[in-house]
Design an enzyme around this catalytic site. Sequence first.
Site, PDB file in Angstrom:
ATOM      1  N   SER A 102       0.845  -1.213  -0.010  1.00 48.59           N
ATOM      2  CA  SER A 102       0.036  -0.018  -0.029  1.00 48.59           C
ATOM      3  C   SER A 102       0.848   1.153   0.013  1.00 48.59           C
ATOM      4  O   SER A 102       1.779   1.264  -0.860  1.00 48.59           O
ATOM      5  CB  SER A 102      -0.947  -0.022   1.161  1.00 48.59           C
ATOM      6  OG  SER A 102      -2.064   0.870   1.018  1.00 48.59           O
ATOM      7  N   ASP A 115      -9.565  -4.249  -5.467  1.00 51.26           N
ATOM      8  CA  ASP A 115      -8.940  -3.450  -4.312  1.00 51.26           C
ATOM      9  C   ASP A 115      -9.749  -1.998  -4.479  1.00 51.26           C
ATOM     10  O   ASP A 115     -10.043  -1.415  -5.463  1.00 51.26           O
ATOM     11  CB  ASP A 115      -7.814  -2.855  -4.581  1.00 51.26           C
ATOM     12  CG  ASP A 115      -7.065  -2.529  -3.573  1.00 51.26           C
ATOM     13  OD1 ASP A 115      -7.874  -1.456  -2.741  1.00 51.26           O
ATOM     14  OD2 ASP A 115      -5.712  -2.465  -3.289  1.00 51.26           O
ATOM     15  N   HIS A 160      -7.856  -5.174  -0.795  1.00 51.01           N
ATOM     16  CA  HIS A 160      -6.868  -4.436  -0.232  1.00 51.01           C
ATOM     17  C   HIS A 160      -6.042  -5.274   0.785  1.00 51.01           C
ATOM     18  O   HIS A 160      -6.233  -4.800   1.857  1.00 51.01           O
ATOM     19  CB  HIS A 160      -7.132  -3.050   0.416  1.00 51.01           C
ATOM     20  CG  HIS A 160      -5.949  -2.086   0.313  1.00 51.01           C
ATOM     21  ND1 HIS A 160      -5.031  -1.859  -0.653  1.00 51.01           N
ATOM     22  CD2 HIS A 160      -5.217  -1.704   1.270  1.00 51.01           C
ATOM     23  CE1 HIS A 160      -4.080  -1.024  -0.367  1.00 51.01           C
ATOM     24  NE2 HIS A 160      -4.125  -0.695   0.978  1.00 51.01           N
TER      25      HIS A 160
END
Length: 250
Positions: free
Chosen positions: A142, A196, A228
Site C-alpha cells: 500500500s 481493491d 486491499h
Amino acid sequence: MGRNLKQLIPFALTFGITISFLLFSRHSPSSIEIDPMARSFVLWLHGLGDSGPANEPIRTLFTSPEFRNAKWSFPSAPSNPVSCNHGAVMPSWFDIHEIPVTADSPKDEAGVLKAVQNIHAMIDNEIAAGIDSKNVFLCGFSQGGALTLASVLLYPKTLGGGAVFSGWVPFNASVLEQVTPDAKKTPILWSHGMADRTVLFEAGQAGPPFLEKAGLSCEFKAYPGLGHSITTEELTNLESWIKSRLQSSS
C-alpha cells in the site's frame, strides 16, 4: 472525536493491519536471528497506520536456503497527520489526500521525497557494511509500496529489485528526469488485487506505463477477487522472484 475515530479505523485497517492479521493467523511470532555475515538485505515498508514489528512474521514464509544469510528490516513510519483521515496523527510515510487512491489522486511529492531520503540512508548503511547493492530488495504494501517504488527509482545505484504490493505511483512524471541509468536497471515486481477498493486497480495499472517511460522493466501481476490485502501466494511468488535475482557472493 469519537465519531472521527470510528471513521479512521476502517482506513487504517485496510491500509495496513490486513497483512498482519493474515500472517499472524498462519504463523506465530518467532525470534529469528540475523546472520552477522549477511549477504542480502530485504527492507519491508508497511502501509498507513501499521507498524514495522507487526509485519515481521512475513520473513517466516521465506524458508529457502538462500535466505539464511539475509538481513531483514521492518522499520516503522513516523507519526504524521493524514489528510484522508481528517488530519489524525498516525504512522504514515507521507500524506495521503484521498481514499480511494486513484491513478489521478493528488500527490504529496515533498513528503514522498523526504521519506525517500530516509529509506536511502538505510540502504546506504547496509551497502557500507558490505552488502552488494544488487542484493538489496525493497518491498512494500500500500503506502509502503508507493514509497518502495519512489525509493527504487531515485536510488542512484542498481538494486536487486523493488516489489510493490497494492501500491501506486506517488509522484508526477517530472521526477523521471532524476532517474539514473543505473537505477533503470533495477527490476520491479508489481502485484495488485483487482477488487481493491482502497487503492483502486486502475492506480496499479498506471504503474507499468509510467515505469516504461523511465526505461524500467516491470512484471505486473493481477489477482482477481483480491481486495486491499496481501496473500501468501503473492509472498511465495516474491520469494521465488528474489531468489532468481540474488547475486552469488564470490
